[in-house]
Write an enzyme that holds these catalytic residues in place. Sequence first.
Site, PDB file in Angstrom:
ATOM      1  N   GLU A 229      -9.909  41.366 -12.768  1.00 28.26           N
ATOM      2  CA  GLU A 229      -9.085  40.357 -13.436  1.00 28.26           C
ATOM      3  C   GLU A 229      -7.625  40.762 -13.343  1.00 28.26           C
ATOM      4  O   GLU A 229      -7.220  41.799 -13.858  1.00 28.26           O
ATOM      5  CB  GLU A 229      -9.494  40.215 -14.908  1.00 28.26           C
ATOM      6  CG  GLU A 229      -8.657  39.164 -15.643  1.00 28.26           C
ATOM      7  CD  GLU A 229      -9.075  38.993 -17.089  1.00 28.26           C
ATOM      8  OE1 GLU A 229     -10.094  38.314 -17.316  1.00 28.26           O
ATOM      9  OE2 GLU A 229      -8.396  39.552 -17.968  1.00 28.26           O
ATOM     10  N   GLU A 613      -3.847 -43.860  15.370  1.00 25.06           N
ATOM     11  CA  GLU A 613      -3.746 -43.588  13.943  1.00 25.06           C
ATOM     12  C   GLU A 613      -5.117 -43.783  13.301  1.00 25.06           C
ATOM     13  O   GLU A 613      -5.970 -44.515  13.819  1.00 25.06           O
ATOM     14  CB  GLU A 613      -2.742 -44.535  13.280  1.00 25.06           C
ATOM     15  CG  GLU A 613      -1.299 -44.257  13.582  1.00 25.06           C
ATOM     16  CD  GLU A 613      -0.381 -45.084  12.687  1.00 25.06           C
ATOM     17  OE1 GLU A 613      -0.724 -45.259  11.500  1.00 25.06           O
ATOM     18  OE2 GLU A 613       0.657 -45.559  13.197  1.00 25.06           O
TER      19      GLU A 613
END
Length: 788
Positions: A229, A613
């Site tokens: 550690e 149309e």
Amino acid sequence: MSNQQINNETEFLDMKENLQQIEAARVVYIDDFIPEGEEESDQTSYFEQALGTGNVKLILGPKRYYATVKLPSRTIIEGQGMELTTIQTPNNAPDFEWTVSVKDKENGAEYIVVRDLSLDGNRRRGSEPAGGSRSSCLTYHGVKYGWVSNVFAYNSSLHGFDVTSTGLDYHYGGDGTVDTGPSQYVWIDSCKATDWIDDGFTTHHSEFITISNCYAYDPNNRGNCNAIEIDDGSRHVMLTNNYSKGCYGGIEVKAHANSSAASNVHIMGHISREDTRSYNFRHIGHHTADDPDSTTAFHLTATNLVSLHPNNKKGFQNNTDPRALVISAYTNVSITNFTAIGDLDYNFGNTPVVAIQYKAKNVSLNGFNISQFNNASDAIIVFGGGNRGDQISLSNINIYDTGVNNGIYIGSGHGKVTIANVNAINSKGEGSNAVETATNSVNISGISTTGYQNAVRSAGVNYVEPITVIKGGARIASSTGEPTHDQSIILSSTSSPTASGSKTIVAASSNSHAEGEGSVVLGSAGNSRARGPRSSIISSSGASAGQPNGCFGSMVLASNLTVNPESYSVVGGYGASGNASSANRKWELNSRTGGVTAVGQFSGGSSFSDYAEFFESMNGDSIETGMLVTLDEDKIRLAENGDDILGVISETAAVVLGSAAYHWQGRFLTNEFGGKVYEPQSVRTYDVDEEGNTLTTYSEEVVHLPLENPKYDPSYEYKARSERPEWNIVGLTGQVFVRVNEDVQAGDWLAAKSGIGVPATQGNVKAMRMTKAYDEADGYGIALCFIK
């Protein structure tokens, strides 16, 4: 040679010379100081006599001694070998005593050597840890130049080996503080530790420490018992070729919340066998979103690490989950060549093997091999959420039969994570995702998988085959260029192109620029500029589309020296010379109005030859092709003799008007002449984040749009007139095919009887030629006619 090199060389020679002086100054044998009959009594006083004030080499025999040994400066203590010579803490020693320590713990010592012996802390005498740095087998307090070699420490009430600063209590002055009187230049080599309470090897508030070729195994306690550690305030530490077995942590680099973290720690070679958390790096109290960031948890490197069969069969830390590696709160962490091998007989408990968490930043994992972890949730997990880390790189990762959920998982909120070159195999074909990311903003590349349902799952979307995700601006296959925004790209381009706006691209172009958000330049040149938001220029030179911060959706296509200043418009044009200009436009498609403008002629490429149309039939039925029709008010019916012929039902019209193809014809309000009513409207485009969530920020433009009829209901399903039988296409002028009776010949004018053409002396429909002879069964022939 530099001054620093000279200083280092001089310091090394001084160290060597001092050790030689100690070796030669005074050599004594402890057995010469211990009276006959005192072999098993407390021999502490005899060691004090032998050591004197230091400058001595004390030699011990191959036997057991009973003493607490206090070392003055310039002392060498040498046994006959590990487990041949043993110093045992006496039975009558108080709990705080060390087996071996320095004499002056408040001021420290220098040139201390302990070698070739064992240290028995004799915890069986009933001692308990006395707090602080007390109660260990060997503790160096404030030692400058210290060596420990071939020493075995066991049965300790606290640590096996502890290198710490001066004073009896550890320093807890807060993050960013260090204790005075650190140990410096200490080397622990070829030592081992077992049967301790806290840590086998540990360091505190010291610097320039090396621990090498050591072995720590099987502690006595079940708390945070680590083989090695590196603790509070330690710095500049080297750990080389060490081993651990059966501990909570193989190597833990850490600090408590009220102390500085260990920093600048470097690990070169370690094998962790059956430890619960093989490698654990953390700064306690600096983990959650509400905790302060650590100011000292920096600089960890590790290479050639092995985690072999990590588990928690011993129940460390209240049966905490095992891990091969955990990184928390540290910044600048680089780990390479890491191997984790699971035990297939051990249930890993649906937890990850490797975890990066709790605000860890600038973490790089490279060259990882993770295999055979039974019931592990993931091989590697980078936790997300409010405690997440940042700037994390995972590369060259090999995963084999590990991860019930995923090979690699990246949690929520991460936008600065890179995953590259992952090989993942699930030999049973039971893998879910080789890589899963909670967000879609993680860089992903080079994924290769076998036995997984999905190669990648990104932001909830599954990809069976690997995908590549790259964030940030990029310049690819380009000799020059500046992708200055993190969401811009320059691809296969030359001559200093720029992509400066968000979400911009310049590709296959030269000297071109994408400036507006979402703008694109493709296959263009000549200082072309896509300036407006979502503007684009394609296959053009010297073109300009849109305006800065306005003029949305402007496009220039196949043009030269042409400017499009309009929103939602596509133009083409050509200018031979001079500056780019909107006057060079030759055609325009306007998406707002649906208008088409062109300066050239329209040429039909097909044989269609009439102009027509849509008209609604009176009875609501479809009228057959070729039938002549007339107007009855605003609707049509079959023409009869004497009717004015309006036209013919046609299938060959090149132009058809009145289709109302997209929505109800009354959707927009009109004026009294049928023209649409326009008004300026503010249009907002809201920003979204990387997850697709709508933000409160937006861009806004003012556009003249037709005013919508309040009667219009967009929820109603609408069919175009071309899909409704009552609406018919009536050819009004041009060449048309007309059904005629048996009397019509080429050159005749036509009248009508029930819609069938019959000869007339005049009119507006003239038969040009017969295309089908009269057929009595059909009841008509067909003539190609011209309607004027």
